[in-house]
Design a protein around this motif. Structure first.
Motif, short mmCIF file in Angstrom:
data_model
loop_
_atom_site.label_atom_id
_atom_site.label_comp_id
_atom_site.label_asym_id
_atom_site.label_seq_id
_atom_site.Cartn_x
_atom_site.Cartn_y
_atom_site.Cartn_z
N ASP A 1 -9.37 -83.87 -40.97
CA ASP A 1 -8.79 -82.66 -41.54
C ASP A 1 -7.28 -82.61 -41.33
O ASP A 1 -6.77 -82.96 -40.25
CB ASP A 1 -9.43 -81.42 -40.90
CG ASP A 1 -10.91 -81.30 -41.22
OD1 ASP A 1 -11.29 -81.73 -42.33
OD2 ASP A 1 -11.67 -80.80 -40.37
N ASN A 2 -6.58 -82.16 -42.36
CA ASN A 2 -5.15 -81.91 -42.24
C ASN A 2 -4.91 -80.49 -41.76
O ASN A 2 -5.83 -79.65 -41.77
CB ASN A 2 -4.46 -82.12 -43.60
CG ASN A 2 -4.53 -83.56 -44.06
OD1 ASN A 2 -4.35 -84.48 -43.27
ND2 ASN A 2 -4.79 -83.75 -45.35
N GLU A 3 -3.70 -80.18 -41.36
CA GLU A 3 -3.37 -78.85 -40.86
C GLU A 3 -3.51 -77.78 -41.95
O GLU A 3 -3.78 -76.63 -41.65
CB GLU A 3 -1.94 -78.84 -40.30
CG GLU A 3 -1.78 -79.70 -39.04
CD GLU A 3 -0.35 -79.65 -38.52
OE1 GLU A 3 0.50 -78.99 -39.17
OE2 GLU A 3 -0.09 -80.26 -37.47
N ASP A 4 -3.31 -78.17 -43.22
CA ASP A 4 -3.39 -77.19 -44.31
C ASP A 4 -4.82 -77.00 -44.82
O ASP A 4 -5.04 -76.31 -45.81
CB ASP A 4 -2.47 -77.59 -45.45
CG ASP A 4 -2.84 -78.96 -46.05
OD1 ASP A 4 -3.81 -79.58 -45.57
OD2 ASP A 4 -2.16 -79.39 -47.00
N ASP B 1 -9.86 -91.30 -42.94
CA ASP B 1 -9.68 -91.71 -41.56
C ASP B 1 -9.70 -93.23 -41.50
O ASP B 1 -10.76 -93.86 -41.42
CB ASP B 1 -10.81 -91.12 -40.69
CG ASP B 1 -10.62 -91.46 -39.21
OD1 ASP B 1 -9.58 -92.06 -38.86
OD2 ASP B 1 -11.51 -91.13 -38.41
N ASN C 1 4.75 -90.53 -41.38
CA ASN C 1 3.90 -90.33 -40.22
C ASN C 1 4.69 -90.48 -38.93
O ASN C 1 4.39 -89.81 -37.93
CB ASN C 1 2.75 -91.34 -40.25
CG ASN C 1 1.75 -91.13 -39.11
OD1 ASN C 1 1.22 -90.04 -38.94
ND2 ASN C 1 1.52 -92.18 -38.35
N SER D 1 -6.80 -79.39 -46.04
CA SER D 1 -7.23 -80.50 -46.88
C SER D 1 -7.72 -81.65 -46.00
O SER D 1 -7.64 -81.59 -44.77
CB SER D 1 -6.08 -80.96 -47.78
OG SER D 1 -4.98 -81.41 -47.00
N GLN D 2 -8.18 -82.71 -46.63
CA GLN D 2 -8.68 -83.86 -45.89
C GLN D 2 -8.00 -85.14 -46.35
O GLN D 2 -7.49 -85.24 -47.46
CB GLN D 2 -10.20 -83.99 -46.09
CG GLN D 2 -11.03 -82.90 -45.43
CD GLN D 2 -12.51 -83.15 -45.59
OE1 GLN D 2 -12.99 -83.54 -46.65
NE2 GLN D 2 -13.26 -82.94 -44.50
N ARG D 3 -8.01 -86.11 -45.46
CA ARG D 3 -7.49 -87.43 -45.79
C ARG D 3 -8.43 -88.48 -45.19
O ARG D 3 -9.22 -88.19 -44.28
CB ARG D 3 -6.08 -87.62 -45.24
CG ARG D 3 -5.99 -87.69 -43.72
CD ARG D 3 -4.55 -87.90 -43.25
NE ARG D 3 -4.48 -88.09 -41.81
CZ ARG D 3 -4.45 -87.15 -40.91
NH1 ARG D 3 -4.49 -85.86 -41.30
NH2 ARG D 3 -4.36 -87.42 -39.62
#
Length: 426
Positions: free
Chosen positions: A111-114, A120, A248, A116-118
């Motif tokens: 999970d991203n802070e906003d 792994d 990053n 959304s997902q990315r």
């Protein structure tokens, strides 16, 4: 009077509070980056300085095409791959596409802070595990259909989905939301290995067709069988790969990897030799010892006389004065430029970084899909290796003798003529 005095006091406080420490009320500049910062040189690239180029035919127009009028242009500086993109480098791209599809299907996300997902990427995929293969069964060709009697990965499933913002179109229109200029693309990433057979009738090229793309023997050979669309997709992926890593680590990033324009390619290939027909000078294709200086079709067709029956290593032969290998011979190279006969017309193009790059639409006629290829290849006679020679291929066509390399532009360095302070030579 009290309100006016209060307003004056507030304004005075604001000016006092926003002054830079030590500026003493003077304009000293607001620097948003460290002035001593020096961006790194992209791996595998060398610096090509800005300069003045005399384009067009300096020798015989071997195709009698009359499509390269002599004219003078200015070219910005840029970084360029020292070699053609190799099988190993392109395989990194196709493996990334394969793994991204697998991670998505296996639900490997963080999970991203906003919210959304990315993907792994820290999670590993055990491709030999039977359960994993069952979960990814749609990516495989069943044993009974493979033709080899065993299950095989289906490379046609390697589709690179991406989007980009069309800045050029956005500045031509006003009043439209920015989202109207986001272009989405889906490009099959895997090279067409069958080009070794389809393009050579009555020739036993099956062994090289079955091994060229994956065998470690050919790791450092130039990738072939890629269309212009695939080469462009590779450049986009390469940009995002480096950009994601630098962001990053909270490091500054600028520029994009791209295919060179025809003018950029020609300027780089000359290596500072203005009117030389070949990257090494000329007018001959062999040195005083009789050794050939590139991989092409010598004489009446003795392909192996130069050391390579087909392609050779991407770093074979001597580099030109900019440190670029095989700018002539080995494989011809895609450029970003759309092929037109009038491309060199001095009344048509700017003399500052000239280029014609028509965006290809699905509805466009065939002639608009022609892209300039430069440099000649292992199957061409010597005149086709001349730097000024122009040729084209259709953007959706793959050949066993066409590859590519990338450029990378950082504006501040590009508009000067000096080599970047960080150094770029290898």
């Amino acid at each position: 009077m009290r309100k006016q005095s209060l307003s004056i006091a507030v304004v005075a406080m604001l000016f006092a509070s926003c002054g830079k420490p030590g500026s003493q009320g003077q304009v000293v500049g607001d620097y948003n980056t460290n002035p001593s910062y020096r961006p790194p040189t992209p791996v595998g690239m060398v610096w090509v300085p800005a300069g003045y180029l005399r384009t067009g035919y300096s020798d015989q127009d071997v195709q009698n095409a009359l499509d390269a009028e002599v004219r003078n242009v200015q070219v910005q500086g840029f970084y360029m791959d020292a070699t053609e993109i190799t099988n190993a480098e392109y395989r990194q791209f196709t493996n990334w596409v394969r793994d991204s599809i697998a991670h998505t299907q296996l639900q490997h996300f963080v999970d991203n802070e906003d919210g959304s997902q990315r993907i792994d990427w820290k999670q590993k995929i055990n491709w030999k595990d039977a359960d994993v293969q069952d979960q990814l069964m749609n990516l495989y060709i069943p044993a009974e259909q493979s033709g080899w009697g065993k299950k095989e990965f289906d490379n046609t499933k390697l589709v690179y989905n991406f989007s980009y913002f069309d800045y050029e179109e956005s500045v031509k229109s006003t009043g439209k939301p920015r989202t109207d200029f986001v272009v989405k693309k889906s490009i099959g990433a895997y090279p067409d290995t069958s080009v070794w057979i389809k393009q050579f009738n009555y020739s036993n090229n099956e062994p090289i067709a079955l091994q060229y793309n994956w065998s470690p023997t050919f790791n450092e050979y130039p990738v072939v069988g890629v269309t212009w669309f695939q080469a462009s997709a590779f450049a986009h992926w390469r940009t995002q790969l480096w950009k994601a890593d630098r962001e990053n680590r909270k490091l500054y990033f600028e520029g994009n990897f791209a295919l060179p324009s025809e003018t950029q390619w020609e300027w780089a290939a000359r290596g500072g030799r203005q009117l030389s027909p070949y990257p090494w000078g000329g007018p001959y294709v062999a040195n005083q010892k009789g050794c050939y200086l590139a991989n092409f079709k010598p004489g009446r067709g003795d392909y192996a006389a130069d050391g390579g029956l087909y392609t050779t290593r991407a770093d074979a032969y001597w580099a030109n004065d900019y440190g670029l290998f095989n700018m002539s011979g080995n494989v011809a190279e895609w450029t970003s430029t759309t092929y037109t006969v009038s491309a060199y017309d001095r009344n048509f193009l700017s003399d500052m970084n000239p280029d014609i790059n028509i965006k290809i639409k699905d509805s466009d006629p065939t002639w608009l899909r022609r892209k300039v290829v430069k440099g000649g290849s292992w199957r061409d006679p010597a005149p086709f290796l001349q730097i000024q020679n122009r040729d084209y291929e259709f953007a959706d066509t793959a050949k066993a003798y066409i590859g590519f390399r990338n450029i990378y532009v950082r504006t501040a360095e590009a508009i000067g003529i000096a080599e970047p302070a960080s150094g770029t030579r290898k």
